[in-house]
Scaffold this motif. Structure first.
Motif, mmCIF file in Angstrom:
data_model
loop_
_atom_site.group_PDB
_atom_site.id
_atom_site.type_symbol
_atom_site.label_atom_id
_atom_site.label_comp_id
_atom_site.label_asym_id
_atom_site.label_seq_id
_atom_site.Cartn_x
_atom_site.Cartn_y
_atom_site.Cartn_z
ATOM 1 N N THR A 1 0.828 -1.204 0.000
ATOM 2 C CA THR A 1 0.000 0.000 0.000
ATOM 3 C C THR A 1 0.863 1.256 0.000
ATOM 4 O O THR A 1 0.601 2.222 -0.727
ATOM 5 N N ASP A 2 1.919 1.254 0.800
ATOM 6 C CA ASP A 2 2.814 2.403 0.869
ATOM 7 C C ASP A 2 3.508 2.649 -0.466
ATOM 8 O O ASP A 2 3.565 3.782 -0.954
ATOM 9 N N ALA A 3 4.032 1.588 -1.070
ATOM 10 C CA ALA A 3 4.733 1.728 -2.348
ATOM 11 C C ALA A 3 3.789 2.204 -3.443
ATOM 12 O O ALA A 3 4.151 3.065 -4.266
ATOM 13 N N MET A 4 2.595 1.661 -3.455
ATOM 14 C CA MET A 4 1.612 2.073 -4.462
ATOM 15 C C MET A 4 1.216 3.530 -4.286
ATOM 16 O O MET A 4 1.043 4.262 -5.265
ATOM 17 N N GLY A 5 1.086 3.953 -3.042
ATOM 18 C CA GLY A 5 0.694 5.337 -2.783
ATOM 19 C C GLY A 5 1.744 6.343 -3.187
ATOM 20 O O GLY A 5 1.421 7.493 -3.521
ATOM 21 N N ARG A 6 3.012 5.940 -3.165
ATOM 22 C CA ARG A 6 4.105 6.849 -3.492
ATOM 23 C C ARG A 6 4.350 6.986 -4.994
ATOM 24 O O ARG A 6 5.005 7.924 -5.447
ATOM 25 N N ALA A 7 3.849 6.045 -5.785
ATOM 26 C CA ALA A 7 4.127 6.019 -7.225
ATOM 27 C C ALA A 7 3.011 6.665 -8.033
ATOM 28 O O ALA A 7 1.853 6.712 -7.605
ATOM 29 N N ASP A 8 3.373 7.157 -9.227
ATOM 30 C CA ASP A 8 2.382 7.679 -10.169
ATOM 31 C C ASP A 8 1.886 6.575 -11.099
ATOM 32 O O ASP A 8 0.729 6.557 -11.501
ATOM 33 N N ALA A 9 2.799 5.682 -11.443
ATOM 34 C CA ALA A 9 2.480 4.572 -12.333
ATOM 35 C C ALA A 9 2.989 3.286 -11.689
ATOM 36 O O ALA A 9 4.000 3.290 -10.988
ATOM 37 N N LEU A 10 2.289 2.175 -11.947
ATOM 38 C CA LEU A 10 2.623 0.925 -11.276
ATOM 39 C C LEU A 10 2.690 -0.260 -12.227
ATOM 40 O O LEU A 10 1.925 -0.350 -13.187
ATOM 41 N N VAL A 11 3.613 -1.171 -11.906
ATOM 42 C CA VAL A 11 3.632 -2.512 -12.477
ATOM 43 C C VAL A 11 3.618 -3.460 -11.284
ATOM 44 O O VAL A 11 4.501 -3.400 -10.432
ATOM 45 N N VAL A 12 2.603 -4.302 -11.212
ATOM 46 C CA VAL A 12 2.499 -5.263 -10.113
ATOM 47 C C VAL A 12 2.721 -6.662 -10.676
ATOM 48 O O VAL A 12 2.013 -7.097 -11.586
ATOM 49 N N MET A 13 3.724 -7.362 -10.127
ATOM 50 C CA MET A 13 4.090 -8.689 -10.600
ATOM 51 C C MET A 13 3.992 -9.707 -9.462
ATOM 52 O O MET A 13 3.761 -9.337 -8.320
ATOM 53 N N LYS A 14 4.202 -10.987 -9.819
ATOM 54 C CA LYS A 14 4.158 -12.086 -8.840
ATOM 55 C C LYS A 14 2.872 -12.014 -8.027
ATOM 56 O O LYS A 14 2.888 -11.962 -6.794
ATOM 57 N N ILE A 15 1.759 -12.042 -8.717
ATOM 58 C CA ILE A 15 0.467 -11.845 -8.063
ATOM 59 C C ILE A 15 -0.112 -13.175 -7.582
ATOM 60 O O ILE A 15 -0.245 -13.403 -6.388
ATOM 61 N N GLY A 16 -0.448 -14.061 -8.519
ATOM 62 C CA GLY A 16 -0.955 -15.383 -8.170
ATOM 63 C C GLY A 16 -2.040 -15.353 -7.117
ATOM 64 O O GLY A 16 -3.068 -14.674 -7.253
ATOM 65 N N ARG A 17 -1.810 -16.081 -6.011
ATOM 66 C CA ARG A 17 -2.792 -16.158 -4.927
ATOM 67 C C ARG A 17 -2.791 -14.919 -4.043
ATOM 68 O O ARG A 17 -3.572 -14.827 -3.087
ATOM 69 N N ASN A 18 -1.915 -13.963 -4.349
ATOM 70 C CA ASN A 18 -1.866 -12.715 -3.577
ATOM 71 C C ASN A 18 -2.848 -11.673 -4.107
ATOM 72 O O ASN A 18 -2.866 -10.542 -3.623
ATOM 73 N N LEU A 19 -3.668 -12.048 -5.085
ATOM 74 C CA LEU A 19 -4.566 -11.077 -5.716
ATOM 75 C C LEU A 19 -5.479 -10.347 -4.733
ATOM 76 O O LEU A 19 -5.605 -9.116 -4.825
ATOM 77 N N PRO A 20 -6.142 -11.021 -3.791
ATOM 78 C CA PRO A 20 -7.005 -10.276 -2.853
ATOM 79 C C PRO A 20 -6.243 -9.189 -2.091
ATOM 80 O O PRO A 20 -6.740 -8.073 -1.904
ATOM 81 N N LYS A 21 -5.017 -9.516 -1.668
ATOM 82 C CA LYS A 21 -4.185 -8.534 -0.962
ATOM 83 C C LYS A 21 -3.818 -7.372 -1.879
ATOM 84 O O LYS A 21 -3.851 -6.196 -1.465
ATOM 85 N N VAL A 22 -3.485 -7.680 -3.130
ATOM 86 C CA VAL A 22 -3.129 -6.645 -4.104
ATOM 87 C C VAL A 22 -4.322 -5.734 -4.363
ATOM 88 O O VAL A 22 -4.177 -4.500 -4.437
ATOM 89 N N ARG A 23 -5.494 -6.307 -4.473
ATOM 90 C CA ARG A 23 -6.711 -5.500 -4.670
ATOM 91 C C ARG A 23 -6.913 -4.524 -3.509
ATOM 92 O O ARG A 23 -7.210 -3.339 -3.725
ATOM 93 N N ARG A 24 -6.760 -5.020 -2.285
ATOM 94 C CA ARG A 24 -6.958 -4.155 -1.111
ATOM 95 C C ARG A 24 -5.936 -3.017 -1.102
ATOM 96 O O ARG A 24 -6.269 -1.864 -0.775
ATOM 97 N N ALA A 25 -4.693 -3.324 -1.455
ATOM 98 C CA ALA A 25 -3.649 -2.300 -1.473
ATOM 99 C C ALA A 25 -3.922 -1.258 -2.552
ATOM 100 O O ALA A 25 -3.703 -0.054 -2.352
ATOM 101 N N LEU A 26 -4.398 -1.702 -3.707
ATOM 102 C CA LEU A 26 -4.743 -0.764 -4.785
ATOM 103 C C LEU A 26 -5.882 0.155 -4.348
ATOM 104 O O LEU A 26 -5.859 1.367 -4.606
ATOM 105 N N THR A 27 -6.860 -0.406 -3.665
ATOM 106 C CA THR A 27 -7.984 0.397 -3.184
ATOM 107 C C THR A 27 -7.513 1.405 -2.141
ATOM 108 O O THR A 27 -7.865 2.594 -2.186
#
Length: 245
Positions: free
Chosen positions: A172-198
């Motif tokens: 969440t912190d890294a996403m908040g600091r960036a203007d543009a994002l590439v998110v990799m190695k998602i797999g089963r971490n998708l729910p967590k990634v969604r929450r961080a993006l939100t």
């Protein structure tokens, strides 16, 4: 390619998956090398090997480096690093033996060899005693944002590449600091990634690209995907909206 003295070991980047996107140098080395090494999961052919089907010499000698573990042991478990370290040491010894006998070896690398790839773990072990060369390539994330049909950055945009394996607070912190994002190695971490993006205010701009540059390529808004996990070749993008003339 047997010659006097030691042979060379080449970490050859194959690009994002489409053979047409390989470099001329990568193609030349692949077609000319007798010894071909590549990583794969146990019981699988391997994506890197699949990418070069039909390009190798008829007499090519293949060395399949099969991961002893992928997701069976948690990353936080000390055994994970121990098992993989032993695996990389064994692979290194085999490649060094070929090199010592004057043989050149091409190690197939998905994407770019120096970008989150397994070859890096061989390179750090080989470089002190072997002649190791690296052939760079187009990365999967470059293919992904090209497939999305929009520039990933504009003007002074800050682009960050983050791993879905990070803990949620760090994501969440890294996403908040960036203007543009590439998110990799998602797999089963998708729910967590969604929450961080939100939480970082970027969920509404997130784009999901699967199998970039490959036949199975798909591009859609992340909000249109309701699954809980993603295949390995999946990348989430958030395009920058920075300064432009």
């Amino acid at each position: 390619m047997t010659g006097q003295g030691k042979g060379r070991i080449y970490g050859v980047g194959l690009g994002p998956g489409d053979p047409d996107l390989m470099s001329v140098r990568a193609d030349r080395l692949l077609r000319g090398s007798k010894h071909i090494a590549f990583f794969r999961k146990l019981g699988r052919k391997g994506r890197a090997r699949t990418c070069v089907e039909g390009l190798l010499r008829d007499d090519a000698v293949e060395f399949a480096m099969e991961y002893p573990v992928t997701t069976e042991i948690p990353l936080s478990d000390p055994r994970y690093n121990e098992v993989l370290s032993e695996f990389y040491e064994t692979c290194t010894q085999h490649l060094c033996s070929l090199s010592s006998n004057g043989e050149d070896v091409v190690v197939l690398c998905e994407g770019d060899p120096f970008f989150y790839g397994s070859f890096m773990h061989l390179y750090t072990r080989l470089k002190a005693t072997c002649d190791v060369r690296v052939v760079p390539a187009i990365t999967g994330m470059s293919a992904a944002w090209t497939a999305s049909g929009a520039p990933i950055t504009w003007g002074d945009d800050i682009l960050s590449t983050v791993m879905g394996t990070l803990d949620e607070a760090t994501l969440t912190d890294a996403m908040g600091r960036a203007d543009a994002l590439v998110v990799m190695k998602i797999g089963r971490n998708l729910p967590k990634v969604r929450r961080a993006l939100t939480a970082s205010g970027k969920a509404d701009r997130a784009v999901l690209v699967e199998y970039a540059s490959m036949e199975a390529q798909t591009v859609r808004a992340l909000s249109e995907f309701d699954g809980e996990t993603l295949p390995y070749f999946s990348i989430i993008l958030v395009h920058g909206q920075g300064r432009r003339p």
